[in-house]
Design an enzyme around this catalytic site. Structure first.
Site, mmCIF file in Angstrom:
data_model
loop_
_atom_site.group_PDB
_atom_site.id
_atom_site.type_symbol
_atom_site.label_atom_id
_atom_site.label_comp_id
_atom_site.label_asym_id
_atom_site.label_seq_id
_atom_site.Cartn_x
_atom_site.Cartn_y
_atom_site.Cartn_z
ATOM 1 N N GLU A 90 37.976 34.638 40.716
ATOM 2 C CA GLU A 90 38.807 34.731 39.501
ATOM 3 C C GLU A 90 40.181 35.340 39.740
ATOM 4 O OE1 GLU A 90 36.295 36.711 36.618
ATOM 5 O OE2 GLU A 90 34.747 35.185 36.781
ATOM 6 N N HIS A 149 31.441 27.665 32.850
ATOM 7 C CA HIS A 149 30.936 28.262 31.596
ATOM 8 C C HIS A 149 31.513 27.415 30.464
ATOM 9 C CE1 HIS A 149 29.194 31.661 33.632
ATOM 10 N NE2 HIS A 149 30.334 31.906 34.245
ATOM 11 N N ASN A 166 36.224 31.098 44.015
ATOM 12 C CA ASN A 166 35.433 30.777 42.827
ATOM 13 C C ASN A 166 36.246 31.113 41.580
ATOM 14 O OD1 ASN A 166 32.714 30.103 41.870
ATOM 15 N ND2 ASN A 166 32.493 32.264 41.280
ATOM 16 N N ASP A 174 26.647 27.234 32.504
ATOM 17 C CA ASP A 174 25.944 27.376 31.220
ATOM 18 C C ASP A 174 26.786 26.661 30.175
ATOM 19 O OD1 ASP A 174 27.971 29.310 30.880
ATOM 20 O OD2 ASP A 174 26.595 31.001 30.807
HETATM 21 O O1 9MR Z 1 26.391 37.626 33.944
HETATM 22 C C1 9MR Z 1 27.108 38.768 34.368
HETATM 23 C C2 9MR Z 1 26.855 39.914 33.410
HETATM 24 O O2 9MR Z 1 25.504 40.339 33.476
HETATM 25 C C3 9MR Z 1 27.789 41.061 33.712
HETATM 26 O O3 9MR Z 1 27.649 42.074 32.732
HETATM 27 C C4 9MR Z 1 29.217 40.561 33.765
HETATM 28 C C5 9MR Z 1 30.160 41.679 34.090
HETATM 29 O O4 9MR Z 1 31.408 41.253 34.443
HETATM 30 O O5 9MR Z 1 29.325 39.535 34.747
HETATM 31 C C6 9MR Z 1 28.583 38.418 34.418
HETATM 32 O O6 9MR Z 1 28.771 37.398 35.394
HETATM 33 C C7 9MR Z 1 30.100 36.908 35.529
HETATM 34 C C8 9MR Z 1 30.257 36.485 36.967
HETATM 35 O O7 9MR Z 1 29.948 37.532 37.839
HETATM 36 C C9 9MR Z 1 31.680 35.989 37.246
HETATM 37 N N1 9MR Z 1 32.031 34.940 36.327
HETATM 38 C C10 9MR Z 1 31.821 35.200 34.915
HETATM 39 C C11 9MR Z 1 30.369 35.651 34.684
HETATM 40 C C12 9MR Z 1 30.104 35.846 33.200
HETATM 41 O O8 9MR Z 1 30.860 36.885 32.674
#
Ligand code: 9MR
Length: 327
Positions: free
Chosen positions: A156, A235, A198, A264
């Protein structure tokens, strides 16, 4: 007659003993991963120790998926919350579970602005930040050398909207120069692991961020930076699946391989899941799909019910749509 009944009962007893899992949990769905495997691809899921220790969760993942990504346990704040004090218990559990179940692992993630501890965010000195970044990558990749199929080395880094560099301690310190350091360090640490950049919102070809990712990765690879793959998180909101394939094609064209890394879809419409699966199947170097969690109540955006399984551990209609989409 009596003998026949007795023999049948004895046989049923032996069968039950041979398949104890079926006694406790009968509702394991057909494997989407098995279908993907026929095409040389995987179908994976994000999870972590807590969910892997829940019997039903683990039974479904073991039976129907072929890859796992730690949803949180390999992020910097979890892995190295204090300087050079690594916490291995949770990621070790996942990596071992994957090995025991013949599943591959996607490592997630090193250089990211989020879930980054303050002690890293507050580093002002470039040399010190470089030492810290290299040690973090070397230590994690060294521990799991040979056990992790691919790592999200950079996550990101682009802003939504205009696709410019996102503000972070990384961009403040290096501009985009951290990309070269991170990927070269990762390549040297485990030469066999696939190294990914990513990001999310790479879902439409003509959006600025998708275009930026394509042009920068082309430029970096031409300069010899060892980026093996682009991960499109995916997403998705309803309606976005339609243009997704064209965007993925554009991304996959500039790298040796690509993957859908965090799929998702809000509402989990069956046709939309099938459309995204077909997008990966239609692209030769798309190596697989990972969905970002198993059951809706465990999703990071549970109110949107975006996943393939409900609270009752039953596969939703999108699961069958996937089975049918992949021949
Ligand atoms: O699904 C993850 C969630 O449990 C965490 O609280 C969150 C914190 O930043 O991160 C979520 O996963 C993220 C992923 O690591 C990177 N891309 C976006 C995902 C959804 O927020």
């Amino acid at each position: 007659m009596k003998l026949f009944v007795l023999l049948s009962l004895a046989f049923a007893g032996i069968k039950a003993l041979a398949h104890p899992a079926q006694d406790t949990f009968l509702d394991v769905p057909a494997s989407v991963d098995a279908k993907f495997k026929k095409h040389g691809k995987y179908f994976g899921v994000a999870t972590d120790i807590k969910l892997l220790k829940e019997e039903k969760n683990a039974a479904i993942i073991a039976a129907a998926f072929g890859a796992v990504t730690p949803e949180n346990s390999m992020k910097w704040d979890s892995l190295e919350p204090k300087i050079n004090a690594f916490q291995w218990a949770w990621p070790d559990y996942l990596v071992q579970w994957a090995g025991n179940h013949s599943q591959i692992v996607r490592g997630h993630t090193f250089v990211w602005h989020s879930q980054l501890p303050d002690w890293v965010k507050n580093i002002k000195d470039k040399a010190e930040l470089t030492t810290v970044m290299k040690r973090h990558i070397n230590t994690a990749m060294g521990r799991y050398k040979g056990k992790i199929y691919a790592w999200d080395v950079v996550n990101e880094m682009f802003k939504d909207g205009n696709g410019e560099l996102r503000d972070s301690v990384w961009s403040k310190t290096y501009g985009d120069g951290f990309v070269k350091i991170a990927f070269e360090t990762a390549r040297a640490a485990d030469s066999k692991a696939k190294l990914y950049i990513n990001d999310f919102n790479l879902d439409q070809l003509n959006n600025a961020k998708t275009q930026k990712m394509i042009s920068k990765v082309k430029e970096w690879r031409a300069a010899g930076i060892p980026i093996d793959g682009i991960g499109s998180q995916a997403h998705l909101k309803p309606g976005q699946a339609a243009g997704f394939g064209a965007a993925l094609k554009g991304l996959c064209a500039v790298v040796p391989e690509c993957a859908i890394t965090e799929l998702d879809i809000e509402g989990a419409k069956a046709e939309e899941y099938a459309t995204v699966a077909k997008a990966c199947l239609d692209i030769k170097n798309c190596v697989g799909i990972t969905v970002w969690g198993l059951r809706d109540p465990d999703s990071w955006r549970k109110e949107k019910t975006p996943l393939l399984f409900g609270a009752d551990y039953k596969a939703k209609p999108a699961w069958n749509a996937l089975l049918n989409a992949v021949q």
